[in-house]
Design a protein around this motif. Structure first.
Motif, PDB file in Angstrom:
ATOM      1  N   PRO A 188     -49.077  36.864 -77.147  1.00  0.00           N
ATOM      2  CA  PRO A 188     -49.024  37.452 -76.687  1.00  0.00           C
ATOM      3  C   PRO A 188     -50.012  38.402 -75.482  1.00  0.00           C
ATOM      4  O   PRO A 188     -50.123  38.328 -74.804  1.00  0.00           O
ATOM      5  N   LYS A 189     -51.017  38.631 -76.625  1.00  0.00           N
ATOM      6  CA  LYS A 189     -52.708  39.821 -76.336  1.00  0.00           C
ATOM      7  C   LYS A 189     -53.295  38.506 -75.219  1.00  0.00           C
ATOM      8  O   LYS A 189     -52.917  39.176 -74.702  1.00  0.00           O
ATOM      9  N   LEU A 190     -53.412  37.484 -76.009  1.00  0.00           N
ATOM     10  CA  LEU A 190     -53.981  36.548 -75.406  1.00  0.00           C
ATOM     11  C   LEU A 190     -53.415  36.257 -73.564  1.00  0.00           C
ATOM     12  O   LEU A 190     -53.587  35.842 -72.373  1.00  0.00           O
ATOM     13  N   LYS A 191     -51.825  35.782 -73.086  1.00  0.00           N
ATOM     14  CA  LYS A 191     -50.878  35.948 -72.083  1.00  0.00           C
ATOM     15  C   LYS A 191     -51.520  36.990 -71.586  1.00  0.00           C
ATOM     16  O   LYS A 191     -51.854  36.523 -69.905  1.00  0.00           O
ATOM     17  N   THR A 241     -60.826  32.506 -65.834  1.00  0.00           N
ATOM     18  CA  THR A 241     -59.580  33.658 -66.674  1.00  0.00           C
ATOM     19  C   THR A 241     -59.265  33.607 -68.347  1.00  0.00           C
ATOM     20  O   THR A 241     -59.782  34.325 -69.022  1.00  0.00           O
ATOM     21  N   LEU A 242     -58.864  32.662 -68.655  1.00  0.00           N
ATOM     22  CA  LEU A 242     -58.932  32.141 -70.309  1.00  0.00           C
ATOM     23  C   LEU A 242     -60.761  31.957 -70.695  1.00  0.00           C
ATOM     24  O   LEU A 242     -59.867  32.096 -72.027  1.00  0.00           O
ATOM     25  N   GLY A 299     -75.897  18.003 -72.092  1.00  0.00           N
ATOM     26  CA  GLY A 299     -75.767  18.596 -70.393  1.00  0.00           C
ATOM     27  C   GLY A 299     -74.426  20.027 -71.024  1.00  0.00           C
ATOM     28  O   GLY A 299     -73.630  20.383 -72.278  1.00  0.00           O
ATOM     29  N   PRO A 300     -74.045  19.902 -69.445  1.00  0.00           N
ATOM     30  CA  PRO A 300     -72.652  21.452 -69.419  1.00  0.00           C
ATOM     31  C   PRO A 300     -71.683  20.967 -70.633  1.00  0.00           C
ATOM     32  O   PRO A 300     -70.812  21.300 -71.044  1.00  0.00           O
ATOM     33  N   VAL A 301     -71.088  20.062 -70.986  1.00  0.00           N
ATOM     34  CA  VAL A 301     -69.974  18.883 -71.423  1.00  0.00           C
ATOM     35  C   VAL A 301     -70.062  19.742 -73.497  1.00  0.00           C
ATOM     36  O   VAL A 301     -69.413  19.911 -73.907  1.00  0.00           O
ATOM     37  N   PHE A 302     -71.081  19.821 -73.791  1.00  0.00           N
ATOM     38  CA  PHE A 302     -71.108  20.892 -74.901  1.00  0.00           C
ATOM     39  C   PHE A 302     -70.789  21.795 -74.702  1.00  0.00           C
ATOM     40  O   PHE A 302     -71.892  23.134 -75.359  1.00  0.00           O
ATOM     41  N   SER A 303     -69.822  22.413 -74.816  1.00  0.00           N
ATOM     42  CA  SER A 303     -69.584  23.639 -74.910  1.00  0.00           C
ATOM     43  C   SER A 303     -67.593  23.402 -75.330  1.00  0.00           C
ATOM     44  O   SER A 303     -67.140  22.927 -75.518  1.00  0.00           O
ATOM     45  N   ASN A 304     -67.588  24.843 -75.703  1.00  0.00           N
ATOM     46  CA  ASN A 304     -65.590  25.033 -76.308  1.00  0.00           C
ATOM     47  C   ASN A 304     -64.810  25.022 -74.883  1.00  0.00           C
ATOM     48  O   ASN A 304     -63.759  23.547 -75.884  1.00  0.00           O
ATOM     49  N   ILE A 305     -65.269  25.146 -74.378  1.00  0.00           N
ATOM     50  CA  ILE A 305     -63.550  24.974 -72.958  1.00  0.00           C
ATOM     51  C   ILE A 305     -65.087  25.063 -71.397  1.00  0.00           C
ATOM     52  O   ILE A 305     -65.572  24.934 -71.225  1.00  0.00           O
ATOM     53  N   GLN A 343     -60.845  41.141 -71.629  1.00  0.00           N
ATOM     54  CA  GLN A 343     -61.135  41.609 -72.927  1.00  0.00           C
ATOM     55  C   GLN A 343     -60.842  40.761 -74.044  1.00  0.00           C
ATOM     56  O   GLN A 343     -59.643  39.430 -73.458  1.00  0.00           O
ATOM     57  N   SER A 344     -62.141  40.246 -74.150  1.00  0.00           N
ATOM     58  CA  SER A 344     -61.892  39.105 -75.387  1.00  0.00           C
ATOM     59  C   SER A 344     -60.729  38.824 -76.415  1.00  0.00           C
ATOM     60  O   SER A 344     -61.339  40.340 -76.961  1.00  0.00           O
TER      61      SER A 344
END
Length: 331
Positions: free
Chosen positions: A14-17, A60-61, A105-111, A205-206
């Motif tokens: 719920p905090k993330l949302k 934002t996510l 390349g840029p695909v090497f990330s978490n999101i 905020q993260s």
């Protein structure tokens, strides 16, 4: 994992949302489906006309999570190496020897945001296939692991718009959910106008780490589902196939149906939806709700359906009406 650990993790959702909703007005269903995809460990395809905050939602996510984020703008001249990376020739200054080094390349990330993915040709789209399924990239005979968690969100404009390329079926099937973004309601649009044309700017905020995301994904798999509901999912998926279905509507209007991956997706997303609603058992409502974003891109209608303006969503609706719910299951 203790009960206290589970409560702590579930309290993160719920905090993330809430953090995302500081920026994104309305779109409750879309936001839930994005979070369900994240929890289930898959990737999602977001479709909507320009201006509906698809890119803003993904950004934002990413801001609300303590994870790496990269954006790839898909254009007609984008090459596979622009996504995956490439080898460059370097020299060791101490020995004078030259060697090839792989630059990620840029695909090497978490999101990873694949923005307007259907504006690039299929050759470039296919560069994501291995990354989406195996969570790795092979280049020049070497395999490189992607960081975990790895979450790809792709946006696309409706294929009727100019300058778009339809995604191949193999690519579509690798998206856990196909999420359609609709226009906001009148009140939501008024709130958007009010919140985006002034001087006040919300700060996101993260709230969650990569390790916590991985723990939540493991928790999703521990959500229980009854044998009756497993059979219900199996019946729904198998009924999408024209050559074996007992549903006349499917025989008349479908060219081909969903494969086993659809059943896996339906179960995992139903479990994720249950967890998002703070439940540890899947209900029939979870399955019926998730059937639309799971199946709408895995069921291909024929020319007769297109002529009569019958969509894959209508096929799913007919399936849910025709496939009987097992007795003695949670509704």
């Amino acid at each position: 994992m203790t009960e206290q650990d589970i409560k702590y993790l579930l309290g993160k959702l719920p905090k993330l949302k809430q953090e995302i909703q500081k920026i994104i007005v309305g779109q409750e269903e879309v936001l839930d489906e994005v979070l369900i995809t994240l929890l289930a460990g898959g990737h999602c395809l977001l479709e909507g006309v320009p201006g509906l905050a698809k890119t803003l939602l993904v950004r934002t996510l990413a801001n609300a999570m303590d994870l790496g984020f990269r954006r790839i703008q898909f254009t007609p001249d984008l090459m596979p190496t622009d996504i995956l990376g490439t080898e460059v020739l370097e020299e060791d200054h101490t020995t004078g020897k030259r060697f090839f080094k792989f630059n990620e390349g840029p695909v090497f990330s978490n999101i990873v945001l694949a923005d307007e993915i259907n504006r690039t040709p299929p050759k470039t789209q296919a560069a994501l296939l291995e990354a989406m399924q195996e969570y790795e990239v092979t280049y020049a005979g070497k395999t490189y692991e992607l960081p975990r968690p790895f979450f790809l969100l792709a946006t696309q404009n409706p294929i009727e718009q100019a300058g778009t390329y339809p995604l191949p079926e193999a690519q579509l099937d690798r998206f856990l959910l196909y999420i359609k973004i609709k226009y906001p309601t009148e009140q939501e649009e008024l709130n958007i106008l009010s919140s985006t044309t002034g001087t006040r700017q919300a700060q996101v905020q993260s709230t969650i780490s990569g390790e916590e995301v991985l723990q939540l994904r493991q928790l999703v798999r521990e959500v229980s589902i009854s044998e009756e509901l497993l059979q219900y999912v199996n019946h729904i998926v198998r009924a999408t196939r024209p050559d074996s279905t007992t549903v006349d509507f499917v025989k008349t209007y479908c060219r081909w149906g969903a494969g086993p991956r659809a059943g896996q997706a339906l179960i995992l997303t139903a479990k994720a939806r249950a967890l998002l609603h703070n439940r540890f058992a899947v209900t029939a409502a979870d399955i019926q709700t998730m059937a639309y974003p799971v199946l709408r891109h895995r069921v291909l209608v024929n020319f007769t359906a297109e002529a009569e303006k019958i969509t894959s969503e209508k096929v799913v609706e007919e399936l849910l009406e025709n496939i009987k719910l097992p007795k003695a299951v949670l509704v």
